[in-house]
Design an enzyme around this catalytic site. Sequence first.
Site, PDB file in Angstrom:
ATOM      1  N   ASP A  93      -3.169  -9.256   8.089  1.00 51.30           N
ATOM      2  CA  ASP A  93      -2.003  -9.028   8.935  1.00 51.30           C
ATOM      3  C   ASP A  93      -2.033  -7.639   9.553  1.00 51.30           C
ATOM      4  O   ASP A  93      -1.417  -7.398  10.589  1.00 51.30           O
ATOM      5  CB  ASP A  93      -0.710  -9.256   8.156  1.00 51.30           C
ATOM      6  CG  ASP A  93      -0.563  -8.351   6.946  1.00 51.30           C
ATOM      7  OD1 ASP A  93      -1.586  -7.950   6.371  1.00 51.30           O
ATOM      8  OD2 ASP A  93       0.584  -8.063   6.559  1.00 51.30           O
ATOM      9  N   CYS A 148       0.825  -1.191   0.000  1.00 52.08           N
ATOM     10  CA  CYS A 148       0.000   0.000   0.000  1.00 52.08           C
ATOM     11  C   CYS A 148       0.867   1.252   0.000  1.00 52.08           C
ATOM     12  O   CYS A 148       2.092   1.188  -0.012  1.00 52.08           O
ATOM     13  CB  CYS A 148      -0.910   0.007   1.235  1.00 52.08           C
ATOM     14  SG  CYS A 148      -1.832  -1.517   1.464  1.00 52.08           S
ATOM     15  N   SER A 172      11.379 -11.697  -5.805  1.00 52.20           N
ATOM     16  CA  SER A 172      12.582 -11.239  -6.497  1.00 52.20           C
ATOM     17  C   SER A 172      13.841 -11.817  -5.847  1.00 52.20           C
ATOM     18  O   SER A 172      13.861 -12.115  -4.657  1.00 52.20           O
ATOM     19  CB  SER A 172      12.646  -9.708  -6.465  1.00 52.20           C
ATOM     20  OG  SER A 172      13.928  -9.229  -6.804  1.00 52.20           O
ATOM     21  N   ARG A 216      -4.813   1.323  -0.821  1.00 54.25           N
ATOM     22  CA  ARG A 216      -4.631  -0.108  -0.608  1.00 54.25           C
ATOM     23  C   ARG A 216      -4.436  -0.893  -1.893  1.00 54.25           C
ATOM     24  O   ARG A 216      -5.190  -0.712  -2.863  1.00 54.25           O
ATOM     25  CB  ARG A 216      -5.835  -0.683   0.134  1.00 54.25           C
ATOM     26  CG  ARG A 216      -5.623  -2.145   0.527  1.00 54.25           C
ATOM     27  CD  ARG A 216      -6.791  -2.727   1.254  1.00 54.25           C
ATOM     28  NE  ARG A 216      -6.461  -4.080   1.726  1.00 54.25           N
ATOM     29  CZ  ARG A 216      -7.329  -5.063   1.841  1.00 54.25           C
ATOM     30  NH1 ARG A 216      -8.601  -4.861   1.548  1.00 54.25           N
ATOM     31  NH2 ARG A 216      -6.940  -6.248   2.252  1.00 54.25           N
ATOM     32  N   ALA A 258      -4.795  -4.657  -2.356  1.00 47.69           N
ATOM     33  CA  ALA A 258      -5.311  -5.786  -1.586  1.00 47.69           C
ATOM     34  C   ALA A 258      -4.562  -7.059  -1.951  1.00 47.69           C
ATOM     35  O   ALA A 258      -4.589  -7.492  -3.106  1.00 47.69           O
ATOM     36  CB  ALA A 258      -6.807  -5.957  -1.838  1.00 47.69           C
ATOM     37  N   VAL A 259      -3.907  -7.666  -0.951  1.00 47.31           N
ATOM     38  CA  VAL A 259      -3.117  -8.880  -1.158  1.00 47.31           C
ATOM     39  C   VAL A 259      -3.566  -9.990  -0.211  1.00 47.31           C
ATOM     40  O   VAL A 259      -3.715 -11.139  -0.612  1.00 47.31           O
ATOM     41  CB  VAL A 259      -1.616  -8.582  -0.969  1.00 47.31           C
ATOM     42  CG1 VAL A 259      -0.791  -9.861  -0.983  1.00 47.31           C
ATOM     43  CG2 VAL A 259      -1.124  -7.631  -2.057  1.00 47.31           C
TER      44      VAL A 259
END
Length: 613
Positions: free
Chosen positions: A102, A2, A377, A50, A52-53
């Site tokens: 979280d 975010c 990554s 946000r 969103a994940v």
Amino acid sequence: MCGITGWVDYRRDPTIVDEVGRAMIDTMTCRGPDAEGRYQAEHVMLGHRRLAVIDVEGGAQPMTYPDADGEIALTYSGEAYNFVELRDELRRRGHEFRTASDTEVVLHGYLEWGESLVDRLNGMYAFAIWDGRTESLLLVRDRMGIKPLYYQPIEHGILFGSEPKAIFASGLVDPVVDADGLRELFGFVKTPGTTYYRGMRELRPGHLLRFDRNGLREHRYWALEAREHTDDLDTTIATVRELLQDTVSRQLIADVPLCTLLSGGLDSSVITALAQQSLHARGAGPVRSFAVDFVGQTERFQPDFMRDTPDAPYVADLAAHVGADHTDVVLSTSDLMDPAARRAALAARDAPPLGDMDTSLYLLFQAIRERSTVALSGESADEVFGGYKQFHDPEIVAMPTFPWLALRRRTRDRGGLAALLDPDLTRTLDLETYVADRYADALAEVPRLDGETGLERRMREVCHLHLTRFVQILLDRKDRMSMAVGLEVRVPFCDHRLVQYVFNTPWAMKTFDGREKSLLRAAGRDVLPQSVVDRVKSPYPSTQDPTYHQALRESVQKLLADHAAAGLRLFDADVVGRLAEAPPSSGQLGRMGLELVLNTTAWLDHQNATLAV
């Protein structure tokens, strides 16, 4: 992932200046395209955009908790990879949760442990908590500085944001670039906490800041420590593998599509292979991977000092070896010189971009975002395990300066980039003294092990310099280019447990097979094709198409003819003019110089920054 921003003011009421909060939040739209939120109370505004994940439906922010003595509000960016364990512990302590996010775990963690919450988090994060009970603001940044967080004190208050543009959007401060800002820019030392802008600070990695009516107090909660390494080689390799497997597995948790970034090098290949293993064990997969390439790069590739081989053959080998769902994003000179793409990279950076390497990274991330929201990554493995050429050249290692500067000056720059600057500015900046002073500061921070001498002592210094300075340049680049398109990039090699463990392994162990990144190669050998195991380190790719250099020359010639860019006064027009007329055969130095002039002048114009030199 975010974008966060906010304003605290003990004399003014931010809640009645609606347009300020709106402007600050709007600058974070690219970082959080899915939703926005604002928290307002007397003396404070917190903003959030946000991406969103995790818990797409329930993780709206800013998130609040009512208390009889004052409300607590959190605006949070990042991921806490151990949030499940922390939530279980908090439940045992009596906390109740409304969401599966979280973010709520971090909020309740603060309620339970206060500032010491930071000692329990594993992840990448930057967040702000307004504690209405004490009318104070807490700013926190993760241990390795993966997620950015900037702040600027103002009279009776403070502004903060994920990017400088959020602070400038308030209209309460203006972008001013002074001599110290230019020293940081042209010195290429990345002093922790500094920015290119007067009065603005970046919260240092592993630090927290408390701001209240008594002012601000910044505190370090984590730093690398020197500890005796007692594990033998086999145990060390096994421990590295165990930490990597655990970290990759944790970082594959998401409620949205994810992928890996694959270059065909050791770092990204290990991450992709371990991700495939973890997904397969869960009954998921195949792992999706992406690589960047350039039109004709493999066919016309010419080895140079930095790169011995093109990426594409090794990418293909790894993708076939693990059965990845792979996509190559192939770019042309017209793509790299596209004005819209270059403007986007510039706007994302709030700093001069690193030429085609930034533009190509932006375009790669833009293409990935069409199919994935999260990417893993291989960034930072070189700093952790000792991968760069400057780690392995005794002459460079012995030089009393930052090793990456020693390498640049000896092999590519040779003072040439400094020669582009206006002579009066060169005298004012006195870069040689500035770099020497910052180097001395950096060495003073290195933790020491009693009795450590000679090469082992020096390599501890070299590793620490890279892990606290150089890596910040790359992490910031990765964050800005990815978040500009709403893509969350995770970096497993920055897990603080892994970094701390490998930091204390002796240099002889880090190079036990006579090569770079020996421990990583040994830890991942069994999941890689032999071609990748044998491949020599190759940095992020850069186009070798001569038409790109020609396009840069033409752009600089036009810039000089227009005389419109205020930033041109930083450079010696005669030297720049000769560089713009030189043929592409003048090599990497010529291209770097052209990029420096173009991107510095474009940056100052874009920011509408005042030059105070």
